[in-house]
Design a protein around this motif. Structure first.
Motif, short mmCIF file in Angstrom:
data_model
loop_
_atom_site.label_atom_id
_atom_site.label_comp_id
_atom_site.label_asym_id
_atom_site.label_seq_id
_atom_site.Cartn_x
_atom_site.Cartn_y
_atom_site.Cartn_z
N LYS A 1 -54.89 -21.27 -11.21
CA LYS A 1 -54.54 -19.99 -11.82
C LYS A 1 -55.02 -19.95 -13.27
O LYS A 1 -55.55 -18.95 -13.75
CB LYS A 1 -53.03 -19.78 -11.76
CG LYS A 1 -52.56 -18.48 -12.40
CD LYS A 1 -51.04 -18.37 -12.30
CE LYS A 1 -50.57 -17.10 -12.98
NZ LYS A 1 -49.10 -16.99 -12.95
N GLU A 2 -54.86 -21.08 -13.98
CA GLU A 2 -55.29 -21.16 -15.37
C GLU A 2 -56.80 -21.02 -15.47
O GLU A 2 -57.32 -20.35 -16.36
CB GLU A 2 -54.83 -22.50 -15.96
CG GLU A 2 -55.26 -22.70 -17.39
CD GLU A 2 -54.75 -24.02 -17.94
OE1 GLU A 2 -55.51 -24.65 -18.71
OE2 GLU A 2 -53.63 -24.41 -17.59
N GLU B 1 -51.36 -20.18 -19.73
CA GLU B 1 -52.70 -19.62 -19.60
C GLU B 1 -53.21 -19.07 -20.93
O GLU B 1 -54.35 -19.32 -21.32
CB GLU B 1 -52.70 -18.50 -18.54
CG GLU B 1 -52.49 -18.99 -17.11
CD GLU B 1 -51.02 -19.21 -16.80
OE1 GLU B 1 -50.18 -18.91 -17.67
OE2 GLU B 1 -50.71 -19.69 -15.69
N SER C 1 -53.99 -21.92 -23.30
CA SER C 1 -55.26 -22.57 -22.98
C SER C 1 -56.45 -21.73 -23.42
O SER C 1 -57.44 -22.26 -23.95
CB SER C 1 -55.34 -22.84 -21.48
OG SER C 1 -54.34 -23.73 -21.06
N PHE D 1 -57.91 -17.43 -15.09
CA PHE D 1 -57.60 -16.65 -16.28
C PHE D 1 -58.66 -16.85 -17.36
O PHE D 1 -59.13 -15.89 -17.97
CB PHE D 1 -56.22 -17.06 -16.82
CG PHE D 1 -55.75 -16.25 -18.00
CD1 PHE D 1 -55.07 -15.07 -17.84
CD2 PHE D 1 -56.03 -16.68 -19.29
CE1 PHE D 1 -54.65 -14.33 -18.91
CE2 PHE D 1 -55.61 -15.94 -20.38
CZ PHE D 1 -54.92 -14.77 -20.19
#
Length: 383
Positions: free
Chosen positions: A2-3, A33, A36, A6
């Motif tokens: 997921k990260e 997210e 990051s 994104f």
């Protein structure tokens, strides 16, 4: 996963990169997210294309006659409606330090003397990143400036490159004063003596290595400004906009950067003047703003009165001045008047009281070290 999705999405990256550094630093707390993305070096390179205004000024006390350093450092923000002086901003460093210079969001400082193993620190106060550089064969009076240009030399995927330029003054056999330059490169991790020598009988004064469009500048206690090009290692002495002999009063002055140019701020019987350097090699200056003493007093009557009389009352350079111009950045002048600290905006022509000298410590009056600071997300530690 997921990260990763994104970070590969251009929309959040483009939208967030337009925000100010202060807001982005706060948004790191929204999610893992966002943290990051905002910490990613590719994002930081994009965000650095934005113009950031000066965030505040670091202020360090200094003894007038004693050689020992004072460890107390204050940070005075200029953006907030109500100014709060911060005294722990650099406490993340492993020892007490003395500030040397600032450049594009990074601060350069050295170990506070006396120190058994002096080091130079380059740090980012916002993200608390720092690295140290060995400090060999230098006295505490050596002037060190930081060279960091994130536009011309973007931060790399694994490192952030910078240079340090150390300027020392020596007496030669002919009794003329020499300025010698030593350069440290983060790419090589080594100091190197430059072959360049500048003959100058004036001492470097107040401002600590202003970096503007690839060039370093130091104000001297004469009518000269020292310029040094760290790429081709060329030095030059620039004439001040006005000879002091033209003035009846004892003037106050400082230098700083605004809109990509070096600026010279002068306070005299002619009022408050702002000069922009057009060509360092011909000492060509342009007067961009001039406010007479009368206008200055009328526009800021809550702070100023009888300034012409106060200016004229100082008859010798040794007398303690009623006003000190301490630093200039992005159109904002940081100034001490009597026992209070103020900012003055050249665009608004308005003064704002920031704090009192009593908020900064008992040794804040004489020759403090003052550097401007602009927030930045730039990382220093390797990935």
């Amino acid at each position: 996963m997921k990260e990763l999705r994104f970070m590969n999405n251009d929309i959040p990256m483009k939208v967030l990169s337009r925000l100010s550094t202060r807001n982005l630093h706060r948004l790191k707390c929204v999610s893992k997210e966002w943290h990051s993305l905002i910490s990613n070096r590719s994002f930081i390179r994009l965000q650095l294309m934005n113009t950031e205004e000066v965030s505040g000024f670091f202020f360090q006390e200094r003894y007038q006659w004693c050689d020992e350093d004072i460890n107390h450092i204050s940070y005075i923000p200029v953006e907030t409606e109500k100014t709060e002086v911060h005294s722990t901003v650099l406490n993340f460093l492993p020892e007490s330090v003395v500030i040397l210079s600032s450049c594009n969001g990074l601060i350069c400082c050295r170990s506070s003397y006396p120190s058994p193993l002096p080091l130079i620190y380059v740090c980012n106060p916002l993200n608390k990143d720092w690295i140290s550089v060995r400090w060999i064969h230098h006295s505490k009076n050596t002037n060190v400036a930081l060279v960091f240009d994130p536009i011309k030399f973007p931060i790399q995927d694994i490192s952030t490159n910078f240079k340090l330029v150390a300027v020392s003054q020596t007496e030669s056999e002919t009794e003329q004063s020499q300025l010698l330059f030593e350069i440290f490169s983060s790419e090589t991790g080594k100091w190197r003596q430059s072959e360049e020598i500048c003959w100058c009988n004036h001492k470097l004064f107040r401002n600590k290595g202003i970096f503007v469009d690839g060039l370093l500048y130091w104000l001297t206690d004469g009518e000269k400004i020292l310029m040094f090009n760290p790429e081709i290692e060329l030095s030059w002495l620039i004439n001040a906009p006005l000879p002091i002999t033209w003035l009846l009063s004892i003037p106050e002055m400082c230098i700083g950067e605004s809109k990509g140019k070096l600026h010279y701020v002068l306070f005299s019987e002619y009022g408050l003047q702002l000069w922009a350097l057009q060509d360092p090699y011909t000492s060509h200056w342009e007067l961009t703003c001039s406010v007479s003493l009368g206008e200055l007093e009328r526009e800021n009557s809550q702070f100023l009165y009888n300034i012409a009389e106060k200016l004229a009352s100082r008859t010798t350079i040794c007398m303690f001045p009623w006003i000190n111009l301490l630093a200039f950045e992005d159109g904002i002048l940081f100034v001490r008047m009597s026992t209070d600290m103020y900012s003055y905006g050249f665009e608004t022509r308005k003064m704002k009281k920031l704090c009192s000298l009593s908020d900064l410590g008992p040794n804040s009056v004489h020759f403090p070290i003052v550097v401007s600071y602009t927030m930045s997300l730039v990382p220093l530690n390797p990935v």
